[in-house]
Motif scaffolding. Sequence first.
Motif, PDB file in Angstrom:
ATOM      1  N   VAL A 186       0.797  -1.225   0.000  1.00  0.00           N
ATOM      2  CA  VAL A 186       0.000   0.000   0.000  1.00  0.00           C
ATOM      3  C   VAL A 186       0.834   1.282   0.000  1.00  0.00           C
ATOM      4  N   THR A 187       2.008   1.300   0.629  1.00  0.00           N
ATOM      5  CA  THR A 187       2.701   2.579   0.792  1.00  0.00           C
ATOM      6  C   THR A 187       3.264   3.132  -0.514  1.00  0.00           C
ATOM      7  N   GLY A 188       3.525   2.279  -1.492  1.00  0.00           N
ATOM      8  CA  GLY A 188       3.937   2.796  -2.796  1.00  0.00           C
ATOM      9  C   GLY A 188       2.842   3.665  -3.391  1.00  0.00           C
ATOM     10  N   GLU A 189       1.594   3.204  -3.275  1.00  0.00           N
ATOM     11  CA  GLU A 189       0.471   3.984  -3.785  1.00  0.00           C
ATOM     12  C   GLU A 189       0.253   5.236  -2.947  1.00  0.00           C
ATOM     13  N   PHE A 190       0.444   5.137  -1.627  1.00  0.00           N
ATOM     14  CA  PHE A 190       0.328   6.336  -0.790  1.00  0.00           C
ATOM     15  C   PHE A 190       1.356   7.393  -1.223  1.00  0.00           C
ATOM     16  N   THR A 191       2.549   6.937  -1.614  1.00  0.00           N
ATOM     17  CA  THR A 191       3.569   7.876  -2.096  1.00  0.00           C
ATOM     18  C   THR A 191       3.104   8.550  -3.378  1.00  0.00           C
ATOM     19  N   ARG A 192       2.456   7.801  -4.241  1.00  0.00           N
ATOM     20  CA  ARG A 192       1.912   8.392  -5.476  1.00  0.00           C
ATOM     21  C   ARG A 192       0.844   9.428  -5.149  1.00  0.00           C
ATOM     22  N   TRP A 193       0.022   9.153  -4.105  1.00  0.00           N
ATOM     23  CA  TRP A 193      -0.979  10.144  -3.707  1.00  0.00           C
ATOM     24  C   TRP A 193      -0.292  11.443  -3.295  1.00  0.00           C
ATOM     25  N   GLY A 194       0.802  11.325  -2.535  1.00  0.00           N
ATOM     26  CA  GLY A 194       1.573  12.509  -2.176  1.00  0.00           C
ATOM     27  C   GLY A 194       2.124  13.211  -3.400  1.00  0.00           C
ATOM     28  N   GLY A 195       2.580  12.427  -4.379  1.00  0.00           N
ATOM     29  CA  GLY A 195       3.084  13.006  -5.620  1.00  0.00           C
ATOM     30  C   GLY A 195       2.006  13.763  -6.371  1.00  0.00           C
ATOM     31  N   HIS A 196       0.791  13.207  -6.430  1.00  0.00           N
ATOM     32  CA  HIS A 196      -0.310  13.905  -7.102  1.00  0.00           C
ATOM     33  C   HIS A 196      -0.641  15.213  -6.384  1.00  0.00           C
ATOM     34  N   ALA A 197      -0.582  15.195  -5.043  1.00  0.00           N
ATOM     35  CA  ALA A 197      -0.846  16.415  -4.281  1.00  0.00           C
ATOM     36  C   ALA A 197       0.192  17.487  -4.615  1.00  0.00           C
ATOM     37  N   LEU A 198       1.451  17.077  -4.749  1.00  0.00           N
ATOM     38  CA  LEU A 198       2.503  18.027  -5.111  1.00  0.00           C
ATOM     39  C   LEU A 198       2.297  18.561  -6.526  1.00  0.00           C
ATOM     40  N   ALA A 246       7.147   6.277  10.147  1.00  0.00           N
ATOM     41  CA  ALA A 246       6.842   4.966   9.566  1.00  0.00           C
ATOM     42  C   ALA A 246       6.751   5.029   8.053  1.00  0.00           C
ATOM     43  N   GLY A 247       6.099   6.073   7.525  1.00  0.00           N
ATOM     44  CA  GLY A 247       5.986   6.211   6.076  1.00  0.00           C
ATOM     45  C   GLY A 247       7.335   6.394   5.412  1.00  0.00           C
ATOM     46  N   PHE A 248       8.184   7.210   6.017  1.00  0.00           N
ATOM     47  CA  PHE A 248       9.531   7.426   5.484  1.00  0.00           C
ATOM     48  C   PHE A 248      10.320   6.119   5.505  1.00  0.00           C
ATOM     49  N   GLY A 249      10.282   5.407   6.644  1.00  0.00           N
ATOM     50  CA  GLY A 249      11.025   4.151   6.759  1.00  0.00           C
ATOM     51  C   GLY A 249      10.528   3.086   5.803  1.00  0.00           C
ATOM     52  N   GLY A 267       0.146  11.204   8.151  1.00  0.00           N
ATOM     53  CA  GLY A 267       1.585  11.129   8.403  1.00  0.00           C
ATOM     54  C   GLY A 267       2.271  10.150   7.475  1.00  0.00           C
ATOM     55  N   ASN A 268       1.623   9.013   7.201  1.00  0.00           N
ATOM     56  CA  ASN A 268       2.183   8.018   6.283  1.00  0.00           C
ATOM     57  C   ASN A 268       2.421   8.608   4.897  1.00  0.00           C
ATOM     58  N   VAL A 269       1.437   9.330   4.394  1.00  0.00           N
ATOM     59  CA  VAL A 269       1.561   9.929   3.064  1.00  0.00           C
ATOM     60  C   VAL A 269       2.658  10.986   3.068  1.00  0.00           C
ATOM     61  N   ILE A 270       2.703  11.809   4.117  1.00  0.00           N
ATOM     62  CA  ILE A 270       3.736  12.849   4.208  1.00  0.00           C
ATOM     63  C   ILE A 270       5.129  12.221   4.283  1.00  0.00           C
ATOM     64  N   GLY A 271       5.277  11.208   5.157  1.00  0.00           N
ATOM     65  CA  GLY A 271       6.585  10.573   5.336  1.00  0.00           C
ATOM     66  C   GLY A 271       7.083   9.901   4.074  1.00  0.00           C
ATOM     67  N   SER A 272       6.208   9.192   3.384  1.00  0.00           N
ATOM     68  CA  SER A 272       6.625   8.515   2.159  1.00  0.00           C
ATOM     69  C   SER A 272       6.980   9.522   1.065  1.00  0.00           C
ATOM     70  N   THR A 273       6.265  10.658   1.038  1.00  0.00           N
ATOM     71  CA  THR A 273       6.569  11.685   0.047  1.00  0.00           C
ATOM     72  C   THR A 273       7.890  12.381   0.369  1.00  0.00           C
ATOM     73  N   LEU A 274       8.190  12.570   1.652  1.00  0.00           N
ATOM     74  CA  LEU A 274       9.483  13.140   2.050  1.00  0.00           C
ATOM     75  C   LEU A 274      10.634  12.237   1.609  1.00  0.00           C
ATOM     76  N   LEU A 275      10.413  10.924   1.697  1.00  0.00           N
ATOM     77  CA  LEU A 275      11.455  10.002   1.236  1.00  0.00           C
ATOM     78  C   LEU A 275      11.706  10.188  -0.264  1.00  0.00           C
ATOM     79  N   ALA A 276      10.622  10.358  -1.016  1.00  0.00           N
ATOM     80  CA  ALA A 276      10.777  10.598  -2.466  1.00  0.00           C
ATOM     81  C   ALA A 276      11.588  11.858  -2.729  1.00  0.00           C
ATOM     82  N   LEU A 277      11.436  12.858  -1.851  1.00  0.00           N
ATOM     83  CA  LEU A 277      12.154  14.122  -2.005  1.00  0.00           C
ATOM     84  C   LEU A 277      13.671  13.936  -1.884  1.00  0.00           C
ATOM     85  N   VAL A 278      14.114  13.062  -0.970  1.00  0.00           N
ATOM     86  CA  VAL A 278      15.555  12.908  -0.711  1.00  0.00           C
ATOM     87  C   VAL A 278      16.127  11.636  -1.332  1.00  0.00           C
ATOM     88  N   TRP A 279      15.326  10.903  -2.088  1.00  0.00           N
ATOM     89  CA  TRP A 279      15.758   9.621  -2.640  1.00  0.00           C
ATOM     90  C   TRP A 279      16.997   9.751  -3.524  1.00  0.00           C
TER      91      TRP A 279
END
Length: 397
Positions: free
Chosen positions: A41-53, A122-125, A322-334
């Motif tokens: 699920v968290t890969g898709e949550f990251t995409r949701w963060g990407g769409h928001a950006l 948790a989302g970032f990790g 928080g999960n969506v925010i954390g996973s999107t932050l990881l995408a930022l620094v990947w």
Amino acid sequence: MTWQEFKQQYLVRFWSPVPSVIAAGVLSAYYFGLTGTFWAVTGEFTRWGGHALQFAGVDLSHWGYFKLIGLQGTPLTRVDGVMIIGMFVGCLSAALWANNVKLRLPTHRIRVFQALVGGIIAGFGARLAMGCNLAAFFTGIPQFSLHAWFFAIATAIGSLAGAKVSLLPVFRIPVKLQKVSAPQPLSARQAQARTRFRLGIVWAVAKAFAAPKLGMAALFGLAFGLIIERAQVCFTSAFRDLWITGRTQMAKAIIAGMAVGTIGVYSYVQLGLDPKIFWAGPNAVIGGLLFGFGIVLAGGCETGWMYRAVEGQVHYWWVGLGNVIGSTLLALVWNDLAPLIAVNYDKVNLLKVLGPQGGLLATYGMLGLSLALLVWWEKHFFANKARLSAAALQTAL
């Protein structure tokens, strides 16, 4: 069995975790075999963060993480997105059947802090390790990816740290007791549940006609959602209870589910499907440590926050955010982290390294060892607790 007995036994009461998680393991294997994708699920949550950006006007064309996981389409046109929507519908339907939907606000501001910060960690990790609890325990390990074992061990260690931190005085909120004259009778809101579940089925069937793979994803999502809500499947409680109360029932159920899922995935791999293998690098260990700590601090993992959120527990809305925010932050620094701790390490497939039979036996051997350690820990925990109680009694006398 009459309808009333069936309803009370299977639609109102919570389900036993062991058979429920085994059923989830079977479904995850079939989901892989029939759709070629994975229960995560968290890969898709990251995409949701990407769409928001993107909606906010941010240019993501140079973000390597979104090139890796893909940002094409919408949640309604992606298999992962449709499956997750199906999970939410299944959770809501199950909760409504049991009259378990009620708006419940956090009891203190510190709980909101825990939910949001823990969810971000948790989302970032999870995304640093390329997967959350589902992607590791029900995808990575049954898919014979060594990185998932690194993640699982690190998650256990991280959850121990999270349990210790969550017991600090700052997070201990006094419980307010209220006097009641009589227990509230339980009655399922059947009409609402039936309507929503039927709408979910209609939506899944419509998807099946429009795009068979999406329809399959929707139906599997419904089934996953029903199971996790009715059995209250939560990896956070599995780890937290392990360290704080010594209870291992949910942890044992998860191992049983992985064992069943493993043989199913193995069969499909022998038929020619490719398992999902990720880098067995420091990212899996660091991500697991962060994920384990974060889910215990927040009070919910990816499965746990999803069904509790639709039950009306506002605390878990913050965890999900928080999960969506954390996973999107990881995408930022990947782009900065990936060369150092991820992509330059090998993707280790146990079936290739040890051979098909060797990889299968090694996986079951490690699952068996995990179960043995759980049994030992449970006995050790309660034996130690009994010794401390006896010592306290002697001191009092």
